[in-house]
Design an enzyme around this catalytic site. Structure first.
Site, PDB file in Angstrom:
ATOM      1  N   PHE A  33      27.500  -9.606  93.730  1.00  0.00           N
ATOM      2  CA  PHE A  33      27.507 -11.012  94.563  1.00  0.00           C
ATOM      3  C   PHE A  33      28.358 -10.862  95.778  1.00  0.00           C
ATOM      4  O   PHE A  33      28.869  -9.765  95.990  1.00  0.00           O
ATOM      5  CB  PHE A  33      28.053 -12.044  93.720  1.00  0.00           C
ATOM      6  CG  PHE A  33      29.793 -11.740  93.224  1.00  0.00           C
ATOM      7  CD1 PHE A  33      30.145 -10.955  92.612  1.00  0.00           C
ATOM      8  CD2 PHE A  33      30.655 -12.777  93.932  1.00  0.00           C
ATOM      9  CE1 PHE A  33      31.458 -10.905  92.124  1.00  0.00           C
ATOM     10  CE2 PHE A  33      31.975 -12.553  93.489  1.00  0.00           C
ATOM     11  CZ  PHE A  33      32.260 -11.659  92.606  1.00  0.00           C
ATOM     12  N   ALA A 154      32.231  -2.026  95.189  1.00  0.00           N
ATOM     13  CA  ALA A 154      30.865  -2.804  95.044  1.00  0.00           C
ATOM     14  C   ALA A 154      31.578  -4.132  94.228  1.00  0.00           C
ATOM     15  O   ALA A 154      32.406  -4.055  93.483  1.00  0.00           O
ATOM     16  CB  ALA A 154      30.229  -1.955  93.913  1.00  0.00           C
ATOM     17  N   LYS A 155      30.874  -5.145  94.673  1.00  0.00           N
ATOM     18  CA  LYS A 155      31.386  -6.461  94.495  1.00  0.00           C
ATOM     19  C   LYS A 155      30.331  -7.038  93.138  1.00  0.00           C
ATOM     20  O   LYS A 155      29.344  -7.646  93.029  1.00  0.00           O
ATOM     21  CB  LYS A 155      31.142  -7.464  95.306  1.00  0.00           C
ATOM     22  CG  LYS A 155      32.291  -8.639  95.295  1.00  0.00           C
ATOM     23  CD  LYS A 155      32.073  -9.320  96.811  1.00  0.00           C
ATOM     24  CE  LYS A 155      32.524 -10.901  96.532  1.00  0.00           C
ATOM     25  NZ  LYS A 155      33.919 -11.029  95.837  1.00  0.00           N
ATOM     26  N   ILE A 156      30.821  -6.127  91.877  1.00  0.00           N
ATOM     27  CA  ILE A 156      30.033  -6.162  90.674  1.00  0.00           C
ATOM     28  C   ILE A 156      30.698  -7.592  89.631  1.00  0.00           C
ATOM     29  O   ILE A 156      31.688  -7.316  89.249  1.00  0.00           O
ATOM     30  CB  ILE A 156      30.076  -4.952  90.006  1.00  0.00           C
ATOM     31  CG1 ILE A 156      29.482  -3.664  90.756  1.00  0.00           C
ATOM     32  CG2 ILE A 156      29.607  -5.061  88.384  1.00  0.00           C
ATOM     33  CD1 ILE A 156      29.595  -2.539  90.222  1.00  0.00           C
ATOM     34  N   TYR A 160      35.098  -8.234  87.719  1.00  0.00           N
ATOM     35  CA  TYR A 160      35.863  -9.442  87.715  1.00  0.00           C
ATOM     36  C   TYR A 160      36.769  -9.963  86.755  1.00  0.00           C
ATOM     37  O   TYR A 160      37.692 -10.647  86.719  1.00  0.00           O
ATOM     38  CB  TYR A 160      35.217 -10.609  88.699  1.00  0.00           C
ATOM     39  CG  TYR A 160      35.136 -10.238  90.235  1.00  0.00           C
ATOM     40  CD1 TYR A 160      36.011 -10.890  91.080  1.00  0.00           C
ATOM     41  CD2 TYR A 160      34.303  -9.133  90.531  1.00  0.00           C
ATOM     42  CE1 TYR A 160      36.249 -10.587  92.416  1.00  0.00           C
ATOM     43  CE2 TYR A 160      34.298  -8.882  91.854  1.00  0.00           C
ATOM     44  CZ  TYR A 160      35.321  -9.435  92.773  1.00  0.00           C
ATOM     45  OH  TYR A 160      35.377  -9.034  94.044  1.00  0.00           O
TER      46      TYR A 160
END
Ligand code: PMP
Length: 310
Positions: A33, A154-156, A160
């Protein structure tokens, strides 16, 4: 007026944008995202989307790591975002959330042989942290996940959980935000922000090899500090105790903007007041993101088709 999303290749009312309960990404965290801010400029009655292109370039890289085939080019994604924000018609700060996800409705942990999809929605969004008074942070008991586990560059979505554990622990213990260390004990980043210190008139921030998300706000800060204030940034490993002895400290992020930190682990930072360099940078940054600095207007994508007021 408000309430449209981009979902399954079309613009639909937000209430109709629903995924099934078996969606792969919901179970296994297999999605990437972005968070993009649209900043309201009341004089121009305009929303400026900040560094949209860089956010989509980062999304492409995240998707490459997670083997998600993004069905659109960066230009197309920027165009769709502008269209979506203008359809929603907000007259305030907004936050745009693009999410590229493994959309197959199947059981099985993997990245291959799955379908991908992309959705985008937009919500009104004020301050995420208090940017005016200076916040209190703790060093988290949770360590930042290493690149050899889930790559933090990486915005995985699945990554989060690490941030959520740290954030909730911090808040439940009476702090505003958590700062996570790398597995070997160096400063990495906040739960959703990069960390900067000011030492002897220079900015110091952890390198990308210390498991940070290489933030777009981080890059903006480095550029503004150098170009507008002649302040250099040193990217190097930072020991935990340097947090306590720094002259100033702040967090940077799309949601957090530039958030001054005045206390860490019950120790005042820089006398417990917002530092001079932090304050000046913050002022510059807010002008830039609202499209008020011509030199940086290329970073600002207008959402509404309006002639700028003379
Ligand atoms: N680190 C993490 C873990 C984040 O989630 C974010 C927010 N995207 C940042 C740093 C800051 O990145 P950016 O400035 O690109 O928003």
């Amino acid at each position: 007026m408000a309430g449209y999303a981009f979902f399954q290749n079309s613009f639909v009312p937000l209430s109709e944008a629903k995924v099934g309960i078996m969606t792969h990404a919901l179970h296994y965290g297999t999605a990437c995202f972005e968070g993009i801010r649209g900043n309201w400029n009341s004089e121009e009655e305009q929303i400026y989307l900040f560094r949209t292109r860089e956010h989509y370039e980062r999304l492409q890289k995240s998707c490459h790591i997670l083997k998600i085939a993004l069905p659109y080019t960066v230009d197309e994604l920027c165009d769709k975002t502008v269209e979506l924000v203008s359809m929603n018609g907000y007259q305030e700060d907004v936050y745009i959330r693009p999410l590229a996800y493994k959309s197959s409705e199947v059981i099985g942990v993997r990245l291959h042989n799955l379908e991908d999809d992309l959705l985008i929605f937009v919500v009104p969004f004020g301050d995420y942290l208090d940017v005016t008074k200076g916040i209190n942070c703790c060093v988290s008991s949770w360590r930042r996940i290493d690149d050899s586990m889930i790559p933090p560059r990486a915005k995985i979505t699945g990554l989060y959980v690490n941030s959520a554990l740290a954030k909730t622990e911090a808040v439940e213990n009476g702090f505003d935000e958590a700062i996570l260390l790398t597995y070997d004990g160096h400063v990495s980043e906040g739960s959703g922000e990069n960390v900067f210190l000011v030492q002897d008139g220079k900015l110091v921030t952890p390198p990308s090899s210390d498991n940070i998300l290489t933030g777009i706000t981080r890059d903006t800060v480095i550029r503004l500090a150098l170009e507008e204030m002649g302040v250099e940034t040193v990217e190097r490993r930072i020991a935990r105790s340097e947090l306590y002895t720094a002259d100033e400290c702040f967090l940077s992020g799309t949601a957090a903007h530039i958030t001054p930190v005045v206390e860490i682990d019950h120790r005042k930072v820089g006398g417990g007041v917002i530092g001079k360099i932090t304050k000046e940078l913050q002022g510059l940054y807010f002008d830039v993101v609202r499209g008020k600095k011509n030199k940086y207007i290329d970073w600002c994508l207008p959402a509404y088709k309006r002639a700028p007021k003379a």
